[in-house]
Design an enzyme around this catalytic site. Structure first.
Site, mmCIF file in Angstrom:
data_model
loop_
_atom_site.group_PDB
_atom_site.id
_atom_site.type_symbol
_atom_site.label_atom_id
_atom_site.label_comp_id
_atom_site.label_asym_id
_atom_site.label_seq_id
_atom_site.Cartn_x
_atom_site.Cartn_y
_atom_site.Cartn_z
ATOM 1 N N HIS A 34 -4.700 -5.504 -5.579
ATOM 2 C CA HIS A 34 -3.339 -4.865 -5.763
ATOM 3 C C HIS A 34 -2.726 -4.614 -4.400
ATOM 4 C CE1 HIS A 34 -1.233 -1.337 -7.637
ATOM 5 N NE2 HIS A 34 -0.815 -1.056 -6.272
ATOM 6 N N GLU A 35 -3.407 -4.257 -3.307
ATOM 7 C CA GLU A 35 -2.658 -4.056 -2.188
ATOM 8 C C GLU A 35 -2.154 -5.536 -1.754
ATOM 9 O OE1 GLU A 35 -1.381 -1.371 -1.617
ATOM 10 O OE2 GLU A 35 -3.007 -0.126 -2.915
ATOM 11 N N HIS A 44 0.874 -6.530 -2.953
ATOM 12 C CA HIS A 44 2.152 -6.036 -2.376
ATOM 13 C C HIS A 44 2.829 -7.125 -1.202
ATOM 14 C CE1 HIS A 44 2.834 -2.127 -4.193
ATOM 15 N NE2 HIS A 44 2.012 -1.846 -4.283
ATOM 16 N N CYS A 80 0.521 2.952 -9.143
ATOM 17 C CA CYS A 80 1.153 2.474 -7.874
ATOM 18 C C CYS A 80 1.816 3.726 -7.347
ATOM 19 C CB CYS A 80 1.967 1.325 -8.011
ATOM 20 S SG CYS A 80 2.394 0.687 -6.594
#
Length: 181
Positions: free
Chosen positions: A141-142, A145, A99
């Site tokens: 993953h994004e 966030h 990351c």
């Protein structure tokens, strides 16, 4: 413009991002800045909270993955506004993740191998994509966030070795000092 990144212990990375309600010139500029920032730091994806904007938006710079695992990058990143993962396969696959907000560390994370994501593009048009493999991993993953979740939260306890935790603490201290905290 290349934007400053938010790092590991930044409070904005732990917030749930607000939905985007309007596509403005400022939002378009943010996407351009994020694209430059992602390219500068050699990322494959970047979420708005990572550049200090707590809104539900991320970009992905990978167009597709070839059979040999080689990545084909986009001329301009794909934009995901208010993304929702609508389907996930039951099969989990471990993959090594890193990351930009946790520089220098990587960890094994189990995620569904296939997903379907629904979002709006920069023209405000709704779209849906079925993705698998590394592209699905980037989107998950994004999207994490945007919900205040980091990949380290999804690592198993056995993978969070003492050395990993020590390195994480070094990153926290380094970037806290740089931010003047």
């Amino acid at each position: 413009m290349i934007r400053d990144l938010e790092y590991y212990d930044s409070p904005i990375l732990r917030k749930v991002a607000a939905p985007v309600t309007e596509i403005t010139d400022e939002l378009r500029q943010l996407v351009l800045d994020m694209s430059e920032t992602m390219a500068f730091y050699k990322g494959v994806g970047l979420a708005a909270p990572q550049v200090g904007q707590s809104i539900s938006l991320f970009i992905m710079g990978v167009e597709r993955e070839l059979e040999d695992g080689e990545l084909v990058f986009c001329d301009f990143p794909r934009v995901f506004i208010n993304p929702v993962i609508t389907q996930k396969s039951e099969q989990l696959v471990y993959g090594n993740e890193g990351c930009l907000s946790i520089p220098g560390l990587r960890g094994e994370v189990a995620r569904p191998d296939k997903i379907t994501v629904s979002a709006k593009n920069l023209d405000g048009q709704q779209f849906s994509l079925a993705l698998e493999g590394f592209l699905a991993r980037i989107v998950m993953h994004e999207t994490d966030h945007l919900h205040g979740v980091l990949y380290i939260d999804r690592m198993s306890d056995k993978d969070k070795t003492k050395q990993f935790k020590n390195n994480l603490e070094k990153i926290r201290r380094k970037y806290s000092i740089l931010r003047g905290l």
